[in-house]
Design a protein around this motif. Structure first.
Motif, PDB file in Angstrom:
ATOM      1  N   PHE A  62       0.837  -1.212   0.000  1.00 48.94           N
ATOM      2  CA  PHE A  62       0.000   0.000   0.000  1.00 48.94           C
ATOM      3  C   PHE A  62       0.866   1.254   0.000  1.00 48.94           C
ATOM      4  N   GLY A  63       1.896   1.262   0.843  1.00 45.50           N
ATOM      5  CA  GLY A  63       2.753   2.445   0.926  1.00 45.50           C
ATOM      6  C   GLY A  63       3.442   2.755  -0.389  1.00 45.50           C
ATOM      7  N   VAL A  64       3.947   1.733  -1.055  1.00 42.17           N
ATOM      8  CA  VAL A  64       4.647   1.962  -2.325  1.00 42.17           C
ATOM      9  C   VAL A  64       3.664   2.349  -3.419  1.00 42.17           C
ATOM     10  N   VAL A  79      -1.334   9.310  10.554  1.00 45.47           N
ATOM     11  CA  VAL A  79      -0.839   8.228   9.697  1.00 45.47           C
ATOM     12  C   VAL A  79      -0.262   8.813   8.408  1.00 45.47           C
ATOM     13  N   THR A  80       0.994   8.503   8.142  1.00 47.28           N
ATOM     14  CA  THR A  80       1.660   8.990   6.935  1.00 47.28           C
ATOM     15  C   THR A  80       2.181   7.803   6.129  1.00 47.28           C
ATOM     16  N   ILE A  81       2.525   8.069   4.884  1.00 46.37           N
ATOM     17  CA  ILE A  81       3.097   7.013   4.047  1.00 46.37           C
ATOM     18  C   ILE A  81       4.401   6.484   4.644  1.00 46.37           C
ATOM     19  N   PRO A  82       5.337   7.341   5.111  1.00 47.63           N
ATOM     20  CA  PRO A  82       6.550   6.806   5.741  1.00 47.63           C
ATOM     21  C   PRO A  82       6.251   5.940   6.959  1.00 47.63           C
ATOM     22  N   SER A  83       5.250   6.313   7.765  1.00 44.04           N
ATOM     23  CA  SER A  83       4.938   5.503   8.945  1.00 44.04           C
ATOM     24  C   SER A  83       4.322   4.168   8.547  1.00 44.04           C
ATOM     25  N   ALA A  86       7.223   2.053   7.395  1.00 45.87           N
ATOM     26  CA  ALA A  86       8.001   1.619   8.564  1.00 45.87           C
ATOM     27  C   ALA A  86       7.270   0.523   9.321  1.00 45.87           C
ATOM     28  N   PHE A  87       5.951   0.638   9.434  1.00 48.01           N
ATOM     29  CA  PHE A  87       5.157  -0.394  10.100  1.00 48.01           C
ATOM     30  C   PHE A  87       5.246  -1.715   9.339  1.00 48.01           C
ATOM     31  N   GLY A  88       5.196  -1.640   8.006  1.00 50.20           N
ATOM     32  CA  GLY A  88       5.306  -2.851   7.200  1.00 50.20           C
ATOM     33  C   GLY A  88       6.641  -3.543   7.392  1.00 50.20           C
ATOM     34  N   VAL A  89       7.707  -2.765   7.377  1.00 51.19           N
ATOM     35  CA  VAL A  89       9.046  -3.332   7.571  1.00 51.19           C
ATOM     36  C   VAL A  89       9.159  -3.949   8.960  1.00 51.19           C
ATOM     37  N   LEU A  90       8.612  -3.264   9.975  1.00 51.39           N
ATOM     38  CA  LEU A  90       8.666  -3.783  11.350  1.00 51.39           C
ATOM     39  C   LEU A  90       7.914  -5.112  11.455  1.00 51.39           C
ATOM     40  N   CYS A  91       6.716  -5.178  10.864  1.00 51.86           N
ATOM     41  CA  CYS A  91       5.932  -6.425  10.911  1.00 51.86           C
ATOM     42  C   CYS A  91       6.680  -7.570  10.246  1.00 51.86           C
ATOM     43  N   LEU A  92       7.321  -7.293   9.124  1.00 53.27           N
ATOM     44  CA  LEU A  92       8.056  -8.347   8.431  1.00 53.27           C
ATOM     45  C   LEU A  92       9.289  -8.772   9.219  1.00 53.27           C
ATOM     46  N   LEU A 260       4.856  -4.685  -6.512  1.00 51.34           N
ATOM     47  CA  LEU A 260       5.871  -3.637  -6.315  1.00 51.34           C
ATOM     48  C   LEU A 260       6.382  -3.113  -7.656  1.00 51.34           C
ATOM     49  N   GLY A 261       6.451  -3.978  -8.668  1.00 48.30           N
ATOM     50  CA  GLY A 261       6.912  -3.543  -9.988  1.00 48.30           C
ATOM     51  C   GLY A 261       5.971  -2.541 -10.617  1.00 48.30           C
ATOM     52  N   SER A 262       4.665  -2.826 -10.565  1.00 46.39           N
ATOM     53  CA  SER A 262       3.704  -1.874 -11.129  1.00 46.39           C
ATOM     54  C   SER A 262       3.712  -0.569 -10.342  1.00 46.39           C
ATOM     55  N   ALA A 263       3.898  -0.672  -9.015  1.00 45.53           N
ATOM     56  CA  ALA A 263       3.960   0.541  -8.196  1.00 45.53           C
ATOM     57  C   ALA A 263       5.193   1.370  -8.538  1.00 45.53           C
ATOM     58  N   ALA A 264       6.335   0.708  -8.686  1.00 39.09           N
ATOM     59  CA  ALA A 264       7.578   1.426  -8.981  1.00 39.09           C
ATOM     60  C   ALA A 264       7.514   2.130 -10.332  1.00 39.09           C
TER      61      ALA A 264
END
Length: 312
Positions: A62-64, A79-83, A86-92, A260-264
């Motif tokens: 979602f963030g990307v 709630v921001t995109i960076p947060s 960061a939450f996604g990375v923390l969960c993983l 992620l590819g389509s998002a990028a």
């Protein structure tokens, strides 16, 4: 082509209708044809693993994908995109820790990645998914918005490509049992790089679909040569107990790579939107070329695997 027809007749929301007959057909086929075999061993779901991986992947994707829409800033309240990222990375990160701690039946057995072939194939699968997501999004937009082709004509332009891809995938699946799947996948990635690179070079105002067709056909051959051999590389040298988990992880990396590819590429298109449509599309298509190079490098890293002698 069906997608183009649905867009032309019902609008873009109509493309989701195609999921209905496919889903019904899949449900009927599963109910009638899949065996009712059950393993003797009782399994248990890794509920924490499911929750952490789902939250992490959802937040990350979602963030990307939505970062540009929210200007990489506030989504709602604090709630921001960076947060969110960061939450996604923390969960993983917590998910990986939990998979290490869970000695019973983890969702993702980390010992899979002790196998170099599986690690290389999973990374290459993610790169392949990212390349496919990054290739077709800007190309379809360019054909319609810059060159003026209808959604139906744009969809029809991919039919020869995927017909050839299906034929090559069938042949590659058979050959990967007797030939080196690593070499087949590497050839597929090389052809995809050549096809995508030539597409980038040919894009200009007024270019015809016929001029782009050779590049699309070369890319179609590459797609067909990659899929089955990569799956063979991922699972051939694993112990039987890990093949189910390996298949699930391998397919997940491809789906995640596609998202992620389509998002990028969407981000790259937005970043270059002030220039011409051609330059924006060419900038976006640089991403799938880079992803394909990663896939080709993974094929070089994988170990050659023993091949099976042909029957008879």
């Amino acid at each position: 082509m069906i997608g183009g027809l649905l867009v032309a007749s019902t609008g873009w929301r109509g493309i989701f209708l195609i999921n209905l007959p496919v889903g019904v057909a899949g449900w009927i086929t599963a109910a009638r044809l899949l065996p009712g075999w059950r393993p003797g061993k009782e399994h248990r779901l890794d509920l924490w693993g499911i929750a952490l991986s789902s939250l992490g992947l959802t937040a990350l994707v979602f963030g990307v994908q939505s970062g540009e829409a929210y200007n990489w800033a506030t989504v709602a309240g604090p709630v921001t995109i960076p947060s969110i990222l960061a939450f996604g990375v923390l969960c993983l990160a917590v998910f990986i820790w939990w998979q290490h701690r869970n000695t019973r039946e983890p969702l993702l057995p980390l010992r899979l990645f002790h196998n170099r072939n599986f690690s290389a194939a999973a990374t290459a699968g993610g790169a392949m998914g990212a390349a496919m997501g990054g290739l077709f999004l800007p190309l379809m937009i360019y054909l319609q918005n810059a060159l003026g082709y209808s959604p139906l004509a744009t969809g029809a332009a991919t039919v020869p490509m995927f017909a050839l891809s299906s034929l090559c995938a069938r042949l590659a699946g058979k050959q990967s049992d007797t030939a080196s799947p690593r070499m087949l996948a590497a050839l597929g990635f090389a052809l995809l790089i050549a096809g995508t690179g030539s597409l980038v070079a040919q894009l200009h105002t007024g270019v015809s679909l016929w001029a782009l067709m050779p590049s699309l056909l070369v890319s179609g051959i590459g797609i067909g040569l990659v899929s089955a051999p990569l799956a063979s590389i991922a699972t051939r040298s694993l112990e039987t107990a890990l093949i189910g988990a390996a298949s699930g992880v391998f397919n997940t990396t491809r789906q995640l790579g596609g998202a992620l590819g389509s998002a990028a590429t969407g981000v790259l298109l937005q970043a270059d939107i002030g220039n011409t449509a051609t330059s924006a599309t060419q900038a976006a298509l640089a991403f799938p070329v880079a992803a394909l190079l990663v896939g080709l490098a993974c094929c070089a890293v994988a170990r050659p695997t023993a091949v099976t002698a042909p029957a008879g």
